[in-house]
Design a protein around this motif. Sequence first.
Motif, PDB file in Angstrom:
ATOM      1  N   ALA A   1      -5.582  -8.844  -6.476  1.00 13.30           N
ATOM      2  CA  ALA A   1      -6.391  -7.771  -6.053  1.00 13.30           C
ATOM      3  C   ALA A   1      -7.369  -8.182  -5.130  1.00 13.30           C
ATOM      4  CB  ALA A   1      -7.163  -7.160  -7.194  1.00 13.30           C
ATOM      5  N   VAL A   2      -8.112  -9.144  -5.301  1.00 15.58           N
ATOM      6  CA  VAL A   2      -8.915  -9.538  -4.129  1.00 15.58           C
ATOM      7  C   VAL A   2      -8.261 -10.037  -2.829  1.00 15.58           C
ATOM      8  CG1 VAL A   2     -10.758 -11.149  -3.395  1.00 15.58           C
ATOM      9  CG2 VAL A   2     -10.772 -10.274  -5.708  1.00 15.58           C
ATOM     10  N   GLY A   3      -7.127 -10.630  -2.788  1.00 16.84           N
ATOM     11  CA  GLY A   3      -6.366 -11.018  -1.887  1.00 16.84           C
ATOM     12  C   GLY A   3      -5.884  -9.857  -1.029  1.00 16.84           C
ATOM     13  N   TYR A   4      -5.532  -8.717  -1.627  1.00 14.86           N
ATOM     14  CA  TYR A   4      -5.123  -7.547  -0.951  1.00 14.86           C
ATOM     15  C   TYR A   4      -6.123  -6.692  -0.253  1.00 14.86           C
ATOM     16  CZ  TYR A   4      -3.032  -2.869  -0.048  1.00 14.86           C
ATOM     17  OH  TYR A   4      -2.906  -1.875   0.755  1.00 14.86           O
ATOM     18  N   THR A   5      -7.284  -6.784  -1.053  1.00 11.42           N
ATOM     19  CA  THR A   5      -8.448  -5.920  -0.575  1.00 11.42           C
ATOM     20  C   THR A   5      -9.041  -6.850   0.856  1.00 11.42           C
ATOM     21  OG1 THR A   5      -9.004  -5.119  -2.683  1.00 11.42           O
ATOM     22  CG2 THR A   5     -10.740  -5.291  -1.088  1.00 11.42           C
ATOM     23  N   CYS A   6      -9.141  -8.267   0.821  1.00  4.11           N
ATOM     24  CA  CYS A   6      -9.499  -8.657   1.711  1.00  4.11           C
ATOM     25  C   CYS A   6      -8.515  -8.818   3.013  1.00  4.11           C
ATOM     26  CB  CYS A   6      -9.680 -10.321   1.689  1.00  4.11           C
ATOM     27  SG  CYS A   6     -11.198 -10.686   0.400  1.00  4.11           S
ATOM     28  N   TYR A   7      -6.992  -8.734   2.693  1.00  2.00           N
ATOM     29  CA  TYR A   7      -6.022  -8.665   3.591  1.00  2.00           C
ATOM     30  C   TYR A   7      -6.139  -7.479   4.502  1.00  2.00           C
ATOM     31  CZ  TYR A   7      -1.126  -7.699   5.156  1.00  2.00           C
ATOM     32  OH  TYR A   7      -0.222  -7.330   6.061  1.00  2.00           O
ATOM     33  N   SER A   8      -6.109  -6.294   3.664  1.00  2.00           N
ATOM     34  CA  SER A   8      -5.941  -4.916   4.086  1.00  2.00           C
ATOM     35  C   SER A   8      -7.258  -4.273   4.490  1.00  2.00           C
ATOM     36  CB  SER A   8      -5.279  -4.017   3.106  1.00  2.00           C
ATOM     37  OG  SER A   8      -5.816  -3.708   2.039  1.00  2.00           O
ATOM     38  N   GLY A   9      -8.399  -4.719   3.919  1.00  4.03           N
ATOM     39  CA  GLY A   9      -9.616  -3.972   4.299  1.00  4.03           C
ATOM     40  C   GLY A   9      -9.750  -2.730   3.789  1.00  4.03           C
ATOM     41  N   VAL A  10      -9.005  -2.250   2.980  1.00  5.47           N
ATOM     42  CA  VAL A  10      -9.078  -0.910   2.363  1.00  5.47           C
ATOM     43  C   VAL A  10      -8.896  -1.171   0.895  1.00  5.47           C
ATOM     44  CG1 VAL A  10      -8.139  -0.016   4.520  1.00  5.47           C
ATOM     45  CG2 VAL A  10      -6.691  -0.350   2.822  1.00  5.47           C
ATOM     46  N   PHE A  11      -9.166  -0.079   0.112  1.00  2.84           N
ATOM     47  CA  PHE A  11      -8.717   0.146  -1.319  1.00  2.84           C
ATOM     48  C   PHE A  11      -7.407   0.718  -1.562  1.00  2.84           C
ATOM     49  CE2 PHE A  11      -9.035   2.817  -4.980  1.00  2.84           C
ATOM     50  CZ  PHE A  11      -9.007   1.910  -6.094  1.00  2.84           C
ATOM     51  N   ASN A  12      -6.625  -0.004  -2.382  1.00  2.34           N
ATOM     52  CA  ASN A  12      -5.497   0.885  -2.817  1.00  2.34           C
ATOM     53  C   ASN A  12      -5.327   0.509  -4.391  1.00  2.34           C
ATOM     54  OD1 ASN A  12      -2.652   1.463  -3.398  1.00  2.34           O
ATOM     55  ND2 ASN A  12      -2.376   1.440  -1.488  1.00  2.34           N
ATOM     56  N   ALA A  13      -5.259   1.452  -5.010  1.00  2.00           N
ATOM     57  CA  ALA A  13      -5.261   1.345  -6.582  1.00  2.00           C
ATOM     58  C   ALA A  13      -4.095   0.476  -7.113  1.00  2.00           C
ATOM     59  CB  ALA A  13      -5.350   2.798  -7.394  1.00  2.00           C
ATOM     60  N   ALA A  14      -2.875   0.736  -6.345  1.00  2.00           N
ATOM     61  CA  ALA A  14      -1.912  -0.063  -6.827  1.00  2.00           C
ATOM     62  C   ALA A  14      -1.809  -1.552  -6.896  1.00  2.00           C
ATOM     63  CB  ALA A  14      -0.721   0.114  -5.864  1.00  2.00           C
ATOM     64  N   ALA A  15      -2.829  -2.087  -6.017  1.00  2.00           N
ATOM     65  CA  ALA A  15      -3.120  -3.596  -6.001  1.00  2.00           C
ATOM     66  C   ALA A  15      -3.903  -3.802  -7.230  1.00  2.00           C
ATOM     67  CB  ALA A  15      -3.740  -3.939  -4.657  1.00  2.00           C
TER      68      ALA A  15
END
Length: 389
Positions: free
Chosen positions: A79-93
């Motif tokens: 969850a943290v890796g996706y948030t840092c990678y994309s810079g956005v919030f996505n509930a699926a992550a």
Amino acid sequence: MDVVERWIVLSNRRPMITAGIVAVIVAAFGVISLRFEQRGARPGDDTLAAALIVVASSASLVIKRVRPWWTLALTLAGAVGYTCYSGVFNAAATLPLLVCLGTIASIFPARVAIVTTAATCCFLTIVGIVVGPDWLLVERIGLVGWPLVGAIIGGLTKARNRYVTAVQTRAQLATALYEQEMAQRVMAERLRMSRDIHDVVAHHLATLNLQIGTARHLLDKPDTAAQALAGMHANSEAALREIKGLVRLLREEDAGADGPLPGLDDIGRLVSWARTNGVDTNSLVRGTPRPTTPDVELAAYRVVQEALTNAVKHAHGSHVRITLVYRPTTLLIEVENPLLTATDSATGGLGLAGMAERVRAAGGQLDVDSAGGTFRVAVELPLEVREPV
């Protein structure tokens, strides 16, 4: 058994299989949900890297039962890796993390689950502040809220499982107690029937023994012998009739044409029988006679019957006195006769044992005394007036 219960049973028996199924479902839903449009008209994420992060994070759910803390670390990292990678919030992550926290809440004590969930939410809040300073408020809440929902669902699942277990335990305990009670009732009924059979058989066989002896000595007097044989015939019929009544009770049938079991009103018939068999018997009633419960009535009858049977066998030709005293709440029965020989009752035979068991079953007390050359049986039974039908 419903689907949820079947799933719980399968989870306990095959945890790796169910965990693998959950991992596949979460990965599929996560990859599909990544493509959905987000808040603020922001388009979904259809990149391969995002899908791989979600799949890798979901794959760690396979060991969520055997290595829950490793699964927590991997799903949180996803969850943290996706948030840092994309810079956005996505509930699926956050979906794999949601499932992991639900599992922890369902298998660990509440204090551990609360501390773990609180620490995870705090860490995600810091990540959201650092990575997305321009996020919408709903996105900041979602980053923390979805894992929190998972923990709540896990806690509710644990509570439900405990409730189901408690209900099943109570049902098993109730069944065990019911079976024990039924076994005790069967044993009590067998003891009661054994007392009845003993009383009936001993009573009538004692009479038949005396009458057979009389008939043997009176073979040269046909008329007298015929009377003795007629008495034997009558006693055998009475024995068969009473035994038939006991068998009928074992089959739980109604009294029918043979009538009810004997009681206080039939003691006069016992007195007549004892007189016919050579025992001078007198009965005295004090107080106002009144009916009582069937078990007390039968117990009173059997006590007098057993006492007179012993008198006929061992005190032939003596005098027996029967006294019935009706008190406000109890019935006192006394049977006295001279102690000519050592009776089986005086030596603790089956007659006295059965009499004592019957009296105790009816809620009464038995006292046997042979002092002063007189054999005395005293029984005190509870006297409860039956309600009118």
